[in-house]
Every structure is written in structure tokens, then in C-alpha cells.
Write a protein that holds these residues in place. Structure first.
Motif, mmCIF file in Angstrom:
data_model
loop_
_atom_site.group_PDB
_atom_site.id
_atom_site.type_symbol
_atom_site.label_atom_id
_atom_site.label_comp_id
_atom_site.label_asym_id
_atom_site.label_seq_id
_atom_site.Cartn_x
_atom_site.Cartn_y
_atom_site.Cartn_z
ATOM 1 N N PHE A 172 1.760 6.896 -6.962
ATOM 2 C CA PHE A 172 0.881 7.813 -7.263
ATOM 3 C C PHE A 172 1.102 9.532 -6.723
ATOM 4 C CE2 PHE A 172 -1.968 4.330 -8.166
ATOM 5 C CZ PHE A 172 -2.896 4.982 -9.232
ATOM 6 N N GLN A 173 2.019 9.689 -5.644
ATOM 7 C CA GLN A 173 2.411 10.978 -5.096
ATOM 8 C C GLN A 173 3.563 11.306 -6.333
ATOM 9 O OE1 GLN A 173 3.682 10.091 -1.388
ATOM 10 N NE2 GLN A 173 1.681 10.608 -0.600
ATOM 11 N N ARG A 174 4.253 10.407 -6.768
ATOM 12 C CA ARG A 174 5.389 10.719 -7.823
ATOM 13 C C ARG A 174 4.601 11.075 -9.060
ATOM 14 N NH1 ARG A 174 9.128 5.902 -7.134
ATOM 15 N NH2 ARG A 174 7.723 5.161 -8.579
ATOM 16 N N MET A 175 3.346 10.518 -9.545
ATOM 17 C CA MET A 175 2.858 11.088 -10.549
ATOM 18 C C MET A 175 1.980 12.386 -10.340
ATOM 19 S SD MET A 175 1.718 7.346 -12.500
ATOM 20 C CE MET A 175 0.800 6.847 -10.925
ATOM 21 N N GLY A 176 2.047 13.003 -9.266
ATOM 22 C CA GLY A 176 1.443 13.950 -8.846
ATOM 23 C C GLY A 176 -0.181 13.769 -8.459
ATOM 24 N N HIS A 177 -0.342 12.490 -7.947
ATOM 25 C CA HIS A 177 -1.859 12.244 -7.452
ATOM 26 C C HIS A 177 -1.755 11.824 -5.898
ATOM 27 C CE1 HIS A 177 -3.277 12.207 -11.760
ATOM 28 N NE2 HIS A 177 -2.184 11.625 -11.806
ATOM 29 N N SER A 178 -2.840 12.360 -5.478
ATOM 30 C CA SER A 178 -2.884 11.842 -3.894
ATOM 31 C C SER A 178 -4.021 11.016 -3.788
ATOM 32 C CB SER A 178 -3.118 13.108 -3.082
ATOM 33 O OG SER A 178 -3.053 12.593 -1.745
ATOM 34 N N ARG B 218 0.859 -1.345 0.171
ATOM 35 C CA ARG B 218 -0.010 -0.002 -0.145
ATOM 36 C C ARG B 218 0.765 1.361 -0.025
ATOM 37 N NH1 ARG B 218 -3.534 -3.500 1.831
ATOM 38 N NH2 ARG B 218 -5.800 -3.249 1.530
ATOM 39 N N SER B 219 2.034 1.155 0.785
ATOM 40 C CA SER B 219 2.710 2.415 0.727
ATOM 41 C C SER B 219 3.341 2.732 -0.484
ATOM 42 C CB SER B 219 3.754 2.224 1.994
ATOM 43 O OG SER B 219 4.654 1.428 1.901
ATOM 44 N N GLU B 220 3.922 1.591 -1.050
ATOM 45 C CA GLU B 220 4.473 1.716 -2.327
ATOM 46 C C GLU B 220 3.449 2.368 -3.307
ATOM 47 O OE1 GLU B 220 8.108 -1.467 -2.141
ATOM 48 O OE2 GLU B 220 5.979 -2.396 -2.562
ATOM 49 N N LEU B 221 2.448 1.631 -3.467
ATOM 50 C CA LEU B 221 1.238 2.341 -4.335
ATOM 51 C C LEU B 221 1.014 3.753 -4.320
ATOM 52 C CD1 LEU B 221 -0.679 1.497 -6.544
ATOM 53 C CD2 LEU B 221 -2.392 0.862 -4.721
ATOM 54 N N ARG B 222 1.029 4.248 -2.884
ATOM 55 C CA ARG B 222 0.887 5.566 -2.439
ATOM 56 C C ARG B 222 1.679 6.362 -2.825
ATOM 57 N NH1 ARG B 222 -2.693 7.259 1.364
ATOM 58 N NH2 ARG B 222 -2.410 5.533 2.540
ATOM 59 N N GLN C 139 -9.339 5.466 1.647
ATOM 60 C CA GLN C 139 -10.391 4.676 0.685
ATOM 61 C C GLN C 139 -10.032 4.229 -0.516
ATOM 62 O OE1 GLN C 139 -13.590 7.666 1.434
ATOM 63 N NE2 GLN C 139 -14.781 5.757 2.571
ATOM 64 N N ASP C 140 -9.232 5.380 -1.391
ATOM 65 C CA ASP C 140 -9.031 4.831 -2.668
ATOM 66 C C ASP C 140 -8.025 3.591 -2.719
ATOM 67 O OD1 ASP C 140 -10.036 7.126 -3.527
ATOM 68 O OD2 ASP C 140 -8.238 8.456 -3.422
ATOM 69 N N ILE C 141 -7.110 3.726 -1.733
ATOM 70 C CA ILE C 141 -6.065 2.223 -1.845
ATOM 71 C C ILE C 141 -7.023 1.095 -1.620
ATOM 72 C CG2 ILE C 141 -4.314 1.356 -0.470
ATOM 73 C CD1 ILE C 141 -2.845 4.095 -0.508
ATOM 74 N N LYS C 142 -7.643 1.128 -0.374
ATOM 75 C CA LYS C 142 -8.659 0.085 -0.337
ATOM 76 C C LYS C 142 -9.453 -0.478 -1.485
ATOM 77 C CE LYS C 142 -9.274 0.807 4.616
ATOM 78 N NZ LYS C 142 -10.277 1.188 5.811
ATOM 79 N N ALA C 143 -10.092 0.495 -2.134
ATOM 80 C CA ALA C 143 -10.701 0.162 -3.271
ATOM 81 C C ALA C 143 -9.797 -0.600 -4.530
ATOM 82 C CB ALA C 143 -11.574 1.405 -3.919
ATOM 83 N N ILE C 144 -8.773 0.066 -4.714
ATOM 84 C CA ILE C 144 -7.773 -0.523 -5.513
ATOM 85 C C ILE C 144 -7.243 -2.148 -5.197
ATOM 86 C CG2 ILE C 144 -5.421 -0.600 -6.581
ATOM 87 C CD1 ILE C 144 -5.639 2.618 -6.006
ATOM 88 N N TYR C 145 -7.162 -2.379 -3.887
ATOM 89 C CA TYR C 145 -6.680 -3.490 -3.297
ATOM 90 C C TYR C 145 -7.908 -4.703 -3.397
ATOM 91 C CZ TYR C 145 -1.908 -3.056 -2.306
ATOM 92 O OH TYR C 145 -0.519 -2.777 -2.266
ATOM 93 N N LYS C 146 -9.129 -4.135 -3.303
ATOM 94 C CA LYS C 146 -10.385 -4.887 -3.349
ATOM 95 C C LYS C 146 -10.533 -5.456 -4.482
ATOM 96 C CE LYS C 146 -15.192 -4.909 -2.685
ATOM 97 N NZ LYS C 146 -16.486 -4.246 -2.388
ATOM 98 N N HIS C 147 -10.191 -4.555 -5.604
ATOM 99 C CA HIS C 147 -10.325 -5.337 -7.174
ATOM 100 C C HIS C 147 -8.977 -6.103 -7.411
ATOM 101 C CE1 HIS C 147 -13.904 -3.382 -7.013
ATOM 102 N NE2 HIS C 147 -13.802 -2.410 -7.940
#
Length: 158
Positions: free
Chosen positions: A117-123, A110-114, A127-135
Motif C-alpha cells: 500500500f505504501q508503494r501505491m501511495g497509501h498509508s 501484514r508488513s508486506e501488505l503495508r 486498525q486498517d490492517i486488522k480490518a483487512i485481515y479480519k475479512h
């Protein structure tokens, strides 16, 4: 597989998709577990297993035979390039995955994913991370492995 591609495009001869020859040499070195400059059949098996692939003996033989053009029982770098040029998509996906897998443990946390996305300019919110992981995290181990990553990418393309 710790070989990483930088976001800069390389213009080396022999580029495969976005992957430059230097990156391909790094990937080759990771397959060459004993460092002798060649990939033997058992090294190919070990790396495939590390990538959560379980080829049958027949599949492993077929892969190795198709790559070992001179039938010397070894895959040298030139023979490896033939494989890479024939299947650039999987190498490109591996390079992207390795870029996201900062600690090189074979999983995107999760922290690597976060961070990605931060490096790409997105925060991303929790909840967003939970949704990604759910799928994406199909085995619910709290990490994304290479197979899950590839499935996610392939679902997006279809």
C-alpha cells in the motif's frame, strides 16, 4: 512461486493479459521442478499442492491430458502457453500475489501488505490492517495465502 511481474507492461508477442512471455517463462520454470524443460504430471501435482490446491487424481489427469497435446507425458513451454492463454485470470492473480509476497514464502504478511500500500501511495493504520485481515485471513493464521487472496478478489468482483 517466485515469478514476479513488474508494474511495466511488456509488449512481447504472446502476452497473456498483463503477463509477458518472460514472466510466463519464469512461471513455467517454477513448475519445472527438475529443470529438464518439461512439466511432468508429478511436478504439476507438487506445484498445485504448493498453491494450496488439492486436485483429485481424476482432476490432475484431466488437467495434464488437456495440456499434453502430443501425449508424450510432458508439458513443454508451447503446451504451457495454451493453458496460460486459456486461463489468464488465475495467472494474473498469481502474478499480483507474487508481487505482494516479497519474501516468496507463499503468504502475504501484514508488513508486506503495508509495504504494498505504501508503494501505491497509501498509508494503512494498524486498525486498517486488522480490518483487512479480519475479512481476508479466513484461517486466522496471521497471513494471507493465495486461496484467501483469490477469494477476496472474487468477492470484490461480485
Amino acid at each position: 512461486m517466485g515469478a514476479c511481474c513488474s508494474s511495466k507492461k511488456r509488449k512481447n508477442q504472446g502476452d497473456v493479459g498483463e503477463i509477458g512471455e518472460d514472466d510466463l517463462k519464469g512461471i513455467f520454470r517454477e513448475f519445472d521442478l527438475n529443470g529438464d524443460g518439461f512439466i511432468q504430471r508429478e511436478e504439476l501435482r507438487a506445484v498445485m499442492q504448493k498453491m494450496n490446491q488439492s486436485p483429485t487424481e481424476e482432476e490432475l489427469d484431466a488437467m495434464f491430458r488437456s495440456a499434453d497435446k502430443d501425449n508424450d507425458g510432458n508439458i513443454d513451454f508451447t503446451e504451457f502457453l495454451v493453458i496460460a492463454r486459456a486461463n489468464p485470470i488465475s495467472l494474473t492473480l498469481r502474478a499480483v500475489f507474487d508481487e505482494l509476497d516479497v519474501d516468496g514464502d507463499g503468504y502475504i504478511t501484514r508488513s508486506e501488505l503495508r509495504t504494498a500500500f505504501q508503494r501505491m501511495g497509501h498509508s494503512l493504520s494498524d486498525q486498517d490492517i486488522k480490518a483487512i485481515y479480519k475479512h481476508v485471513d479466513q484461517n486466522n493464521d496471521g497471513r494471507i495465502n493465495f486461496d484467501e487472496f483469490c477469494e477476496m478478489i472474487n468477492r470484490k468482483k461480485n
